[in-house]
Design an enzyme around this catalytic site. Structure first.
Site, mmCIF file in Angstrom:
data_model
loop_
_atom_site.group_PDB
_atom_site.id
_atom_site.type_symbol
_atom_site.label_atom_id
_atom_site.label_comp_id
_atom_site.label_asym_id
_atom_site.label_seq_id
_atom_site.Cartn_x
_atom_site.Cartn_y
_atom_site.Cartn_z
ATOM 1 N N GLY A 1 0.817 -1.212 0.000
ATOM 2 C CA GLY A 1 0.000 0.000 0.000
ATOM 3 C C GLY A 1 0.850 1.262 0.000
ATOM 4 N N ASN B 1 -7.912 3.935 8.723
ATOM 5 C CA ASN B 1 -7.339 2.778 9.399
ATOM 6 C C ASN B 1 -7.482 2.819 10.912
ATOM 7 O OD1 ASN B 1 -5.446 4.886 8.413
ATOM 8 N ND2 ASN B 1 -4.065 3.939 9.894
ATOM 9 N N GLN C 1 -7.655 -0.067 3.546
ATOM 10 C CA GLN C 1 -8.517 -0.655 4.580
ATOM 11 C C GLN C 1 -9.860 -1.115 4.022
ATOM 12 O OE1 GLN C 1 -7.983 -1.359 7.848
ATOM 13 N NE2 GLN C 1 -5.885 -0.625 7.802
ATOM 14 N N SER D 1 -3.565 -3.164 -0.555
ATOM 15 C CA SER D 1 -2.458 -3.926 0.013
ATOM 16 C C SER D 1 -2.966 -5.290 0.460
ATOM 17 C CB SER D 1 -1.880 -3.167 1.208
ATOM 18 O OG SER D 1 -0.909 -3.969 1.846
ATOM 19 N N HIS E 1 -1.892 -7.647 2.535
ATOM 20 C CA HIS E 1 -1.871 -8.159 3.913
ATOM 21 C C HIS E 1 -2.979 -7.587 4.791
ATOM 22 C CE1 HIS E 1 0.147 -4.930 6.390
ATOM 23 N NE2 HIS E 1 0.472 -4.493 5.192
ATOM 24 N N THR F 1 11.650 -7.970 -11.084
ATOM 25 C CA THR F 1 10.978 -9.250 -11.299
ATOM 26 C C THR F 1 9.759 -9.355 -10.390
ATOM 27 O OG1 THR F 1 13.091 -10.241 -11.879
ATOM 28 C CG2 THR F 1 11.310 -11.757 -11.288
ATOM 29 N N CYS G 1 3.202 5.370 19.445
ATOM 30 C CA CYS G 1 4.443 4.955 20.095
ATOM 31 C C CYS G 1 5.309 4.178 19.128
ATOM 32 C CB CYS G 1 4.162 4.102 21.321
ATOM 33 S SG CYS G 1 3.318 2.577 20.951
#
Ligand SMILES: *Cc1c(COP(=O)(O)O)cnc(C)c1O
Length: 427
Positions: free
Chosen positions: A101, A182, A210, A230, A232, A268, A355
């Site tokens: 993403g 997100n 998202q 994205s 994942h 590739t 954080c």
């Protein structure tokens, strides 16, 4: 007098907070482990894993090679491209594979800025609550002489369409506004944003990382010019994503090398990952309706349960939010402590406090909603998946309620609030 009551006021001893069995030197406990951080990343779907393994074993050639092993890989790549295009209503020629993403966002924005600048258009419109992949790219462009308007959002995280319309100028090269946030899950009025941009002839890019796989997307019908996704985030593998670019919208290459991706993205192809992404997206889209209904019911169970905690508030819109997103602030609570104690109780969640980025500032998203710093620090994001159960939601509500009570009991701030020396911000 029970131990609990004895400690009242000073809070229960830390050992009173049960820990996850995995963290108790193998001692068996009755606490489950609940993964509720799917907005950060998701567990890979079995269909994706299977497709990837098959690809690595059977389609190991380089799609650019002329021999049959290469041609087999090229066919597999083409099929994945078609499947992904179909899942969002695009043509396969409009899909460019990227490393995720972040890269898709960078390329969409940088490319449009580059072509805009050539025509003297150096103004970009975005929102205050974008992902850092968008915000930091824009900040860099500002240093390079571009002007960026960051549209504010209302208390639920929506941009104002009239403000968008008013912000568009003769020299506006791009509008980039995320599909769904997100952190707080707010889903923007993408169709209306796209219609305005089309009318004003400005390119519209949306970071749909998202949203993809969770809400129905039809880029052609919705008049979206560019869209980032994205793998994942929808139970595909990490390190792979795609950028949809409408036919006719120019795209430049950020990575020079071979002629892959029609010369727009050299290197590739990560074929196993691409195949895994296609399988995960196909599965997500085909089961979207029932998956979404299940997620919404689990989400609303969490929202209802957590709303019972005193001085807590839901962030984002109650209904126009991602099916799996829950985000709360708890007065007097610090996000990191909440997360660590929840983790010890077997709940993996996330907080808006940045954080992870090495800064102690609260999330720019929560601040943009108008929340004061001290409230924004006490945020909790729970992002659930289809694998979660109603029983787990019950456990989460119970755990969060107990941990919040515990943290407030040991907090000097809470004492001041209760004594009336300080005013509650969250009523
Ligand atoms: C996760 C995420 C990204 C970044 O995607 P990666 O594939 O991790 O680089 C960008 N935008 C949003 C909204 C995200 O949630």
């Amino acid at each position: 007098m029970s131990k609990e009551t004895e400690n009242r006021g000073r809070g229960p001893a830390f050992s009173a907070i049960p820990v996850h069995p995995e963290k108790t030197s193998g001692k068996e406990g009755d606490i489950m482990y609940i993964y509720a951080d799917n907005a950060a990343t998701t567990k890979i779907a079995p269909v994706a894993l299977e497709a990837m393994n098959r690809c690595m074993e059977e389609a190991y050639g380089n799609p650019s090679s002329l021999h049959s092993a290469g041609q087999k890989a090229a066919e597999v790549l083409q099929k994945a491209r078609e499947d992904i295009a179909k899942a969002i209503g695009a043509d396969f020629r409009e899909i460019y594979f990227t490393s995720g993403g972040t890269e898709a966002d960078n390329q969409a924005i940088r490319s449009t800025a580059f072509f805009g600048a050539k025509k003297g258009k150096k103004h970009i419109i975005s929102s205050a609550i974008e992902h850092h992949a968008v915000l930091h790219t824009l900040q860099k462009l500002e240093k390079e002489g571009f002007e960026v308007t960051y549209l504010p959002v209302d208390k639920n995280g929506f941009i104002d369409l009239k403000e968008l319309e008013a912000a568009i100028r003769e020299d506006t090269a791009l509008v980039t506004i995320m599909y769904a946030n997100n952190e707080i899950g707010t889903i923007q009025p993408v169709d209306e944003i796209a219609r305005i941009c089309r009318e004003k002839k400005v390119i519209f890019h949306t970071d749909a990382v998202q949203a993809t796989g969770y809400v129905p997307i039809d880029v052609h019908k919705q008049q979206i010019d560019m869209l980032s996704m994205s793998a994942h985030k929808f139970h595909g593998p990490r390190g792979v994503g795609a950028l949809y670019v409408r036919k006719g919208v120019p795209l430049f290459s950020m990575i020079e090398g071979g002629a892959q991706e029609r010369g727009r993205r050299a290197g590739t192809e990560n074929l196993p990952a691409i195949v895994g992404m296609a399988a995960a997206l196909k599965a997500a889209v085909s089961s979207m309706e029932e998956a979404s209904a299940k997620l919404v019911s689990l989400r609303d169970q969490l929202i209802e349960g957590l709303s019972k905690i005193p001085h807590a508030c839901l962030n984002g819109d109650e209904k126009k939010r991602l099916p799996g997103n829950v985000n709360f602030c708890f007065e007097g609570i610090e996000g990191e402590s909440l997360l660590l104690l929840l983790d010890a109780r077997g709940v993996a969640a996330s907080s808006g406090s940045a954080c992870t980025s090495g800064s102690l500032d609260p999330s720019h998203v929560l601040l943009a909603l108008g929340l004061p710093h001290e409230v924004a620090h006490g945020s909790l994001r729970l992002s659930i998946s289809e694998e979660n159960t109603s029983e787990e939601m019950e456990h989460i509500v119970k755990s969060v309620t107990e941990v919040v009570t515990y943290l407030r009991d040991i907090s000097p701030v809470w004492e001041q609030l209760e004594k009336g020396e300080k005013d509650y911000v969250i009523q």
